[in-house]
Design an enzyme around this catalytic site. Structure first.
Site, short mmCIF file in Angstrom:
data_model
loop_
_atom_site.label_atom_id
_atom_site.label_comp_id
_atom_site.label_asym_id
_atom_site.label_seq_id
_atom_site.Cartn_x
_atom_site.Cartn_y
_atom_site.Cartn_z
N SER A 1 54.21 25.99 -10.99
CA SER A 1 54.19 27.25 -11.72
C SER A 1 55.41 28.10 -11.39
CB SER A 1 52.87 27.98 -11.44
OG SER A 1 52.66 29.03 -12.34
N ASP B 1 47.27 24.60 -21.03
CA ASP B 1 48.08 25.49 -20.20
C ASP B 1 49.04 26.25 -21.10
OD1 ASP B 1 49.76 26.73 -18.37
OD2 ASP B 1 50.33 24.89 -17.32
N HIS C 1 46.17 24.69 -16.21
CA HIS C 1 47.11 25.18 -15.21
C HIS C 1 46.38 25.32 -13.87
CE1 HIS C 1 50.93 27.27 -14.29
NE2 HIS C 1 50.20 27.93 -13.43
#
Length: 308
Positions: A157, A249, A279
């Site tokens: 991320s 995501d 995610h």
């Protein structure tokens, strides 16, 4: 494909808990909530074993070094600098302890996890500066870290964003990059941001809150700056990559656009989308066998990248 049942159960549990969203909680509460979802659910029985764990500093920041079990081979282990996710606002060495243990054990690498400065207390480019300093430090100390010639950088991320930036900014130092559902384009418009805008853990209000914190008080930011949006950067000469995305995501499409850009620049990229997952799936293995299998696959791909 449909949402993975184990992940769906976890998301329902989170919804039923009734806690306010991160974007309405404030940084300190959100940080505690992330710890509750990660390190606080680990037991001695579920902690991934490694050879040793050492607290240190890397580029002036607190760091944690994980070494594989067994005697170091004659040509050494590769070293992987790991930069945790959390929107540049939450996350720490503990929240990603299990992830680093998985990578150390399964990829047979020394992992250096870095506690870079967080926003809004330390807005952009503090995290970038810390990431670059840590990579430089690891390169200088490879002999006492992994001992091998290969130095990789990786993260999930926000950490994927920082890893991609480090690979672009320090191409002569970084030999491999692991990008797990990376944020690559702050201003981009992507179908996945519409399709997965809510209901799949990371949602658009959370993303907007993260970016707002990251740029709090910054008045001169160019949102196309490659140290914010690495998709806008220079891909020439950057290291080979493993790049993974998740079907449900918001960041899926910009991650895949980054893989396309790497390939177009002639960079070797091993790309995979994990269907049915969301995610953050690397931390969801306790609830989902599908997420566990995906994490094991990511680790295997990372091993191949670092030991090529």
């Amino acid at each position: 494909m449909p949402l993975d049942p184990g992940t769906a159960t976890l998301l329902q549990m989170m919804a039923d808990a009734g806690h306010p969203p991160f974007s309405e909680s404030g940084p300190e509460v959100a940080r505690l909530a992330m710890r509750a979802m990660t390190i606080d659910v680990v037991t001695p029985e579920t902690q991934v074993p490694v050879g040793s764990v050492e607290e240190t500093t890397a580029g002036g920041r607190p760091a944690r070094v994980y070494r594989p079990d067994g005697e170091r081979p004659a040509d050494g282990w590769p070293t992987l600098v790991y930069l945790h996710g959390g929107g540049f606002v939450i996350g720490d060495l503990d929240t990603h302890d299990q992830t680093c243990r998985h990578l150390c054990r399964g990829a047979e690498a020394v992992v250096v996890s870095v506690d870079y400065r967080l926003a809004p207390e330390h807005p952009w480019p503090a995290a970038v500066d810390d990431a670059l300093a840590a990579v430089r430090w690891a390169h200088e100390h490879r002999a006492e870290l992994g001992g091998g010639e290969v130095l990789g950088v990786g993260g999930d991320s926000a950490g994927g964003n920082l890893s991609a930036i480090a690979a672009q900014q320090l191409p002569d130092l970084v030999d491999a990059q692991l990008l797990i559902y990376p944020a690559t384009d702050i201003t981009g418009e992507y179908a996945s941001r519409v399709e997965n805008a809510e209901g799949y853990f990371l949602d658009m209000p959370m993303m907007e809150w993260f970016i707002g914190c990251y740029l709090e008080g910054v008045t001169d930011a160019d949102l196309d700056d490659p140290t914010l949006s690495p998709l806008k950067g220079d891909f020439s000469g950057v290291a080979p990559a493993v790049l993974v995305t998740a079907e449900f995501d918001p960041l899926r499409d910009e991650g895949e656009a980054y893989a396309d850009a790497l390939a177009a620049a002639g960079v070797a990229v091993d790309r995979t989308r994990y269907d049915g997952l969301v995610h953050g799936f690397i931390d969801m293995g306790l609830f989902s066998p599908v997420a566990t299998a995906a994490l094991e696959d990511v680790v295997a791909r990372t091993r191949a990248l670092l030991h090529r």
